[in-house]
Design an enzyme around this catalytic site. Structure first.
Site, PDB file in Angstrom:
ATOM      1  N   LYS A  81      -6.500  -7.492  -7.843  1.00 11.05           N
ATOM      2  CA  LYS A  81      -5.875  -6.172  -7.910  1.00 11.05           C
ATOM      3  C   LYS A  81      -6.607  -5.160  -7.010  1.00 11.05           C
ATOM      4  CE  LYS A  81      -3.590  -2.597  -9.239  1.00 11.05           C
ATOM      5  NZ  LYS A  81      -2.186  -2.322  -9.182  1.00 11.05           N
ATOM      6  N   LYS A 131       4.198  12.984 -26.348  1.00  9.60           N
ATOM      7  CA  LYS A 131       4.857  11.941 -25.560  1.00  9.60           C
ATOM      8  C   LYS A 131       5.634  10.995 -26.480  1.00  9.60           C
ATOM      9  CE  LYS A 131       2.445  10.054 -21.998  1.00  9.60           C
ATOM     10  NZ  LYS A 131       1.407   9.150 -21.477  1.00  9.60           N
ATOM     11  N   CYS A 152      -3.354   5.778  -7.703  1.00 12.32           N
ATOM     12  CA  CYS A 152      -3.892   4.416  -7.589  1.00 12.32           C
ATOM     13  C   CYS A 152      -4.808   4.230  -6.388  1.00 12.32           C
ATOM     14  CB  CYS A 152      -2.758   3.415  -7.551  1.00 12.32           C
ATOM     15  SG  CYS A 152      -1.751   3.525  -9.029  1.00 12.32           S
ATOM     16  N   ALA A 163       2.411   5.889   9.682  1.00 11.38           N
ATOM     17  CA  ALA A 163       1.399   6.943   9.804  1.00 11.38           C
ATOM     18  C   ALA A 163       1.899   8.176   9.068  1.00 11.38           C
ATOM     19  CB  ALA A 163       1.164   7.249  11.275  1.00 11.38           C
ATOM     20  N   THR A 207      -5.840  -1.199 -14.171  1.00 12.48           N
ATOM     21  CA  THR A 207      -6.729  -1.644 -13.090  1.00 12.48           C
ATOM     22  C   THR A 207      -8.174  -1.407 -13.517  1.00 12.48           C
ATOM     23  OG1 THR A 207      -5.040  -1.078 -11.496  1.00 12.48           O
ATOM     24  CG2 THR A 207      -7.275  -1.336 -10.643  1.00 12.48           C
TER      25      THR A 207
HETATM   26  C1  UGA Z   1       0.397   1.366  -5.336  1.00 13.69           C
HETATM   27  C2  UGA Z   1       0.668  -0.088  -4.914  1.00 13.69           C
HETATM   28  O1  UGA Z   1       1.607  -0.120  -3.838  1.00 13.69           O
HETATM   29  C3  UGA Z   1       1.215  -0.893  -6.091  1.00 13.69           C
HETATM   30  O2  UGA Z   1       1.367  -2.263  -5.700  1.00 13.69           O
HETATM   31  C4  UGA Z   1       0.222  -0.800  -7.267  1.00 13.69           C
HETATM   32  O3  UGA Z   1       0.701  -1.481  -8.414  1.00 13.69           O
HETATM   33  C5  UGA Z   1       0.001   0.656  -7.619  1.00 13.69           C
HETATM   34  O4  UGA Z   1      -0.496   1.364  -6.450  1.00 13.69           O
HETATM   35  C6  UGA Z   1      -0.998   0.709  -8.741  1.00 13.69           C
HETATM   36  O5  UGA Z   1      -2.141   0.265  -8.547  1.00 13.69           O
HETATM   37  O6  UGA Z   1      -0.621   1.082  -9.862  1.00 13.69           O
HETATM   38  P1  UGA Z   1       1.919   3.542  -5.693  1.00 13.69           P
HETATM   39  O7  UGA Z   1       0.641   4.279  -5.921  1.00 13.69           O
HETATM   40  O8  UGA Z   1       3.056   3.741  -6.640  1.00 13.69           O
HETATM   41  O9  UGA Z   1       1.644   1.943  -5.677  1.00 13.69           O
HETATM   42  O10 UGA Z   1       2.443   3.964  -4.256  1.00 13.69           O
HETATM   43  P2  UGA Z   1       2.646   3.311  -2.820  1.00 13.69           P
HETATM   44  O11 UGA Z   1       4.078   3.133  -2.571  1.00 13.69           O
HETATM   45  O12 UGA Z   1       1.784   2.145  -2.620  1.00 13.69           O
HETATM   46  O13 UGA Z   1       2.116   4.505  -1.892  1.00 13.69           O
HETATM   47  C7  UGA Z   1       0.770   4.966  -1.982  1.00 13.69           C
HETATM   48  C8  UGA Z   1       0.488   6.028  -0.946  1.00 13.69           C
HETATM   49  O14 UGA Z   1       0.454   5.474   0.364  1.00 13.69           O
HETATM   50  C9  UGA Z   1       1.520   7.149  -0.880  1.00 13.69           C
HETATM   51  O15 UGA Z   1       0.852   8.382  -0.742  1.00 13.69           O
HETATM   52  C10 UGA Z   1       2.336   6.836   0.357  1.00 13.69           C
HETATM   53  O16 UGA Z   1       2.933   7.947   0.957  1.00 13.69           O
HETATM   54  C11 UGA Z   1       1.256   6.231   1.246  1.00 13.69           C
HETATM   55  N1  UGA Z   1       1.792   5.355   2.310  1.00 13.69           N
HETATM   56  C12 UGA Z   1       2.389   4.181   1.985  1.00 13.69           C
HETATM   57  C13 UGA Z   1       1.661   5.727   3.643  1.00 13.69           C
HETATM   58  O17 UGA Z   1       1.093   6.800   3.971  1.00 13.69           O
HETATM   59  N2  UGA Z   1       2.128   4.883   4.613  1.00 13.69           N
HETATM   60  C14 UGA Z   1       2.737   3.705   4.315  1.00 13.69           C
HETATM   61  O18 UGA Z   1       3.123   2.985   5.265  1.00 13.69           O
HETATM   62  C15 UGA Z   1       2.873   3.343   2.969  1.00 13.69           C
END
Ligand code: UGA
Length: 429
Positions: A204, A35, A260, A252, A121
């Site tokens: 967090k 990396k 995460c 949904a 985290t």
């Molecule tokens: C998430 C948090 O949103 C961030 O704020 C945090 O910093 C991060 O985890 C972390 O702890 O590092 P991330 O995992 O990049 O971010 O993705 P998200 O955009 O939150 O989506 C997570 C999951 O939820 C995805 O599978 C997405 O498809 C799903 N999701 C999201 C839904 O099924 N419905 C929604 O309405 C929103």
């Protein structure tokens, strides 16, 4: 300020590049030599829109360097960000062995004051333990501070999120640590909340768990909608206008995934348990999420009958759009379940195919959206990539053996799909 970022995974690399952009001098360190070699050669090991540009800009201006020698990086810096992985152990608790290593290295090389900041985290009270670990291993009586500065960036919009956060949280137990953190982030305009370290760590886990709960809540509602003949997208809209609820994270779908939410929810259940609280609310969030994946598989079976020997064209393998990340991706887990039931899968994802093939050996992939649909018994949409929203419907109809579409992300209008001649299944509508 001179900053060392230990661990240049998703959060670490974005943190390094963004602090360099803000004018600080940053050394990113990682024990993965490949990396580091790639980064030093100007490449980036992950797909994240805009990241390559700001990494190369930082490198070009001499503000950003990378090394595989973490101790050297710590030695040369005033501030050390711990951005190493905290992966789940089999019992759901977080594995903190990498965090411990960084604490020991810091103790070993420290010759003057340093601020050690957790960005990974971590369970509540990890800051206390890091402090204790440094104190136990440090040879002389050198002053240092430990702080918590959790990161809330999302994959896919990581740089924007880092530079335009809804809030920045500083968990500190000294005025000096607070001053350093305020100085580090002085050019970012956002509410800055100063708390003690335990509180910052909990913010967090509480935030990620709450967002996961919103998703499981709307997924549970989607199940009720199907039984009652209601439309979950309208329910999300109707609820979302209420400012106390808000529309975000009420889509949904096939359940939440990524590196995460699933890990943080299970770690938080574990943490609460150790503190003597049974977090049954969060256990249900997890359960609804597991059920939702199986529900998508059941939907496919309801649409085309037993899947053994049937060909299914799959769109989407990444856990969400704009990333190549397939870790804990519901799409990949659903594909695995279908393969186990004997389905023939051909899948396409704009960025996630390489990672998917690494974790699912023998997975058949297609060169584009339409290639996976040829003579398929059904089309299954699992990730909400923008480019999947405007597919050529007549072309799909011609390519598929039968015009069956199972859309686990509600990307299409059911009435339009029906009019176009499809047997269309979506979630909660
Ligand atoms: C998430 C948090 O949103 C961030 O704020 C945090 O910093 C991060 O985890 C972390 O702890 O590092 P991330 O995992 O990049 O971010 O993705 P998200 O955009 O939150 O989506 C997570 C999951 O939820 C995805 O599978 C997405 O498809 C799903 N999701 C999201 C839904 O099924 N419905 C929604 O309405 C929103």
């Amino acid at each position: 300020m001179k900053i060392a970022v230990i661990g240049v995974g998703y959060v670490g690399l974005v943190t390094s590049a963004c602090f360099a952009k803000l004018g600080h001098t940053v050394i990113g360190a990682d024990n993965d030599k490949n990396k580091i070699a790639k980064l030093n050669a100007g490449g980036i090991p992950i797909f994240e829109p805009g990241l390559e540009e700001i990494v190369s800009d930082g490198v070009k201006h001499g503000r950003l360097t990378f090394t595989s020698n973490a101790k050297e990086a710590i030695k040369k810096s005033d501030v050390v960000f711990i951005c190493v992985g905290t992966p789940p152990r089999p019992d759901g608790s977080a594995d903190l062995s990498s965090v411990e290593k960084v604490a020991k290295w810091a103790a070993e090389v420290m010759t003057s004051y340093k601020l050690i900041i957790e960005k990974s985290t971590v369970p509540v009270k990890t800051g206390e333990w890091v402090k204790h670990t440094i104190r136990k291993n440090i040879k002389r009586n050198i002053p240092f501070d430990v702080a918590s500065n959790p990161e809330f960036l999302r994959e896919g919009t990581a740089i924007y999120d880092f530079l335009n956060p809804d809030r920045i949280v500083f968990g500190v137990d000294s005025e000096k640590a607070k001053k350093v953190l305020l100085e580090l982030y002085k050019d970012i305009d956002a509410p800055k909340l100063v708390t003690n370290i335990n509180t910052a760590e909990l913010i967090k886990h509480a935030s990620n768990s709450f967002l996961s709960m919103k998703i499981s809540f709307i997924n549970a509602i989607s199940r009720i909608c199907e039984k009652a003949g209601a439309d979950v997208t309208k329910i999300a809209e109707g609820m979302g206008y209420d400012k106390r609820i808000a529309r975000a994270f009420l889509n949904a779908g096939p359940g939440f995934g990524g590196f995460c939410f699933p890990k943080d929810v299970s770690a938080f259940i574990h943490i609460a348990d150790q503190l003597g609280y049974d977090f049954h609310l969060l256990k249900s969030v997890e359960r609804v999420n597991e059920e939702q994946k199986m529900f998508v598989v059941e939907k496919v079976v309801a649409a085309i009958g037993a899947v053994r020997g049937k060909k299914i064209g799959v769109l989407g393998l990444a856990f969400k759009p704009n990333t190549d990340d397939t870790r804990f991706s519901p799409a990949l887990e659903i594909v695995k379940m279908l393969l186990k039931q004997g389905a023939e899968i051909s899948a396409y994802d704009p960025e996630g195919m390489e990672n998917a093939r690494k974790s699912l050996k023998g997975l058949k992939t297609g060169s584009d959206e339409y290639a996976v649909m040829k003579r398929a018994d059904a089309l299954l949409i699992l990730t909400d990539w923008e480019e999947f929203r405007n597919l050529d419907l007549p072309r799909i109809k011609k390519l598929l053996k039968k015009p069956v579409v199972v859309d686990a992300r509600n990307l299409y209008d059911p009435a339009k799909m029906k009019k176009a001649g499809f047997k269309y299944y979506s979630i909660g509508r």
